[in-house]
Design a protein around this motif. Structure first.
Motif, PDB file in Angstrom:
ATOM      1  N   ALA A  23     -21.032 -28.538 -11.332  1.00 22.49           N
ATOM      2  CA  ALA A  23     -19.982 -29.519 -10.809  1.00 22.49           C
ATOM      3  C   ALA A  23     -20.250 -30.040  -9.269  1.00 22.49           C
ATOM      4  O   ALA A  23     -20.028 -30.995  -8.876  1.00 22.49           O
ATOM      5  CB  ALA A  23     -18.582 -29.033 -10.968  1.00 22.49           C
ATOM      6  N   PHE A  24     -20.668 -28.925  -8.515  1.00 23.26           N
ATOM      7  CA  PHE A  24     -20.905 -29.212  -7.049  1.00 23.26           C
ATOM      8  C   PHE A  24     -21.977 -30.090  -6.960  1.00 23.26           C
ATOM      9  O   PHE A  24     -21.886 -31.142  -6.146  1.00 23.26           O
ATOM     10  CB  PHE A  24     -20.996 -27.853  -6.203  1.00 23.26           C
ATOM     11  N   ARG A  26     -23.228 -32.478  -8.994  1.00 23.02           N
ATOM     12  CA  ARG A  26     -22.659 -33.811  -9.225  1.00 23.02           C
ATOM     13  C   ARG A  26     -21.886 -34.379  -8.131  1.00 23.02           C
ATOM     14  O   ARG A  26     -21.888 -35.626  -7.805  1.00 23.02           O
ATOM     15  CB  ARG A  26     -21.920 -33.853 -10.435  1.00 23.02           C
ATOM     16  N   GLU A  27     -20.845 -33.772  -7.508  1.00 22.66           N
ATOM     17  CA  GLU A  27     -20.315 -34.375  -6.337  1.00 22.66           C
ATOM     18  C   GLU A  27     -21.310 -34.481  -5.140  1.00 22.66           C
ATOM     19  O   GLU A  27     -20.871 -35.437  -4.431  1.00 22.66           O
ATOM     20  CB  GLU A  27     -19.007 -33.401  -5.987  1.00 22.66           C
ATOM     21  N   ARG A  30     -23.050 -37.733  -4.795  1.00 22.61           N
ATOM     22  CA  ARG A  30     -22.127 -39.027  -4.338  1.00 22.61           C
ATOM     23  C   ARG A  30     -22.190 -39.375  -2.959  1.00 22.61           C
ATOM     24  O   ARG A  30     -21.774 -40.154  -2.598  1.00 22.61           O
ATOM     25  CB  ARG A  30     -21.021 -38.880  -5.056  1.00 22.61           C
ATOM     26  N   GLN A  31     -22.482 -38.272  -1.925  1.00 27.45           N
ATOM     27  CA  GLN A  31     -22.319 -38.304  -0.801  1.00 27.45           C
ATOM     28  C   GLN A  31     -23.752 -39.122  -0.071  1.00 27.45           C
ATOM     29  O   GLN A  31     -23.551 -39.623   1.286  1.00 27.45           O
ATOM     30  CB  GLN A  31     -22.368 -36.816  -0.129  1.00 27.45           C
ATOM     31  N   HIS A 229     -22.175 -24.794  -0.550  1.00 31.76           N
ATOM     32  CA  HIS A 229     -21.443 -24.416  -1.755  1.00 31.76           C
ATOM     33  C   HIS A 229     -22.000 -22.886  -2.059  1.00 31.76           C
ATOM     34  O   HIS A 229     -23.026 -22.316  -1.613  1.00 31.76           O
ATOM     35  CB  HIS A 229     -22.111 -24.981  -2.977  1.00 31.76           C
TER      36      HIS A 229
END
Length: 245
Positions: A23-24, A26-27, A30-31, A229
């Motif tokens: 999940a991390f 994937r986020e 986007r940055q 993370h």
């Protein structure tokens, strides 16, 4: 300017299993919107420094014993042969044709799932010292000014023989090494990190060095470290991600 990144890619199942690290990543993707990606993976080891000039790198399934769904995964990102040839000249690297191993395509498939950012792979020279790997990163640092994302893909800890049932607590010997690396990175103690084999429980966490060494390249390519993370899979695989800004 883009940071350089160290990414712990863990098991190939990271591509499919919805863990905190999955999940991390994937986020995280986007940055960034890089024009290209340069990746140094623990799974492309060589004596000399090699660079892939492939225009259409294949997806390499360099593992065994996993579900069929994983072997059906494809990551058809284009290569960037012109950038690869320039790096070959600048780094005295040997140009060659090679696809993307799972240390490259698994995290990239989460970060950039459209596979629309060109990717160039650089090998991990097994005969180089820790200092030479950090110096390699320093030579890659200028790519960040060209909006090229430099990634070292390995694993903060990587002892597959001690993997545990998912959900088991992280053993103290894993935590001791993870904490040592984190504190050394926070202090920007690069001398200590280039002698990382002397860290507490280093050999138990890394029976072989190739999954730690991409961190040295990413460190050399960037500045101050920041942990983005932290999670642990199978009890002993620390999935830490660091940015070097």
């Amino acid at each position: 300017m883009l940071p350089s990144l160290f990414i712990s890619h863990g098991s190939p199942m990271l591509a499919l299993t919805k863990t905190p690290a999955h999940a991390f990543l994937r986020e995280l993707g986007r940055q960034f919107r890089p024009d290209a990606i340069l990746v140094v993976s623990a799974h492309w080891a060589s004596e000399r420094l090699l660079v892939s000039t492939s225009a259409h790198p294949e997806t390499i399934h360099d593992f065994g014993g996993f579900p069929r769904e994983l072997y059906e995964c494809q990551y058809p990102a284009p290569g960037e042969p012109e950038l690869a040839r320039r790096l070959a000249r600048q780094l005295n690297a040997v140009p060659t044709e090679r696809g993307l191993d799972h240390g490259a395509w698994v995290p990239l498939s989460l970060m950039f799932p459209e596979a629309d950012v060109p990717v160039v792979s650089l090998s991990l020279p097994t005969t180089w010292s820790n200092a030479e790997l950090a110096e390699l990163g320093e030579k890659l640092a200028a790519l960040r000014e060209e909006n090229i994302l430099v990634i070292g893909s390995g694993s903060l800890t990587h002892n597959l023989s001690e993997m545990q049932t998912e959900g088991m607590p992280m053993p103290a010997w894993v935590g001791a090494f993870v904490d040592w690396v984190h504190f050394r990175l926070e202090a920007d103690d690069r001398d200590a990190l280039q002698a990382w084999q002397r860290a507490p429980q280093a050999r138990r966490n890394h029976p072989t060095p190739e999954h730690f060494q991409p961190l040295l390249v990413a460190m050399g390519a960037g500045g101050q470290a920041r942990r983005l993370h932290h999670s642990v899979e199978h009890g002993v695989l620390a999935m830490d991600v660091y940015a070097f800004t």
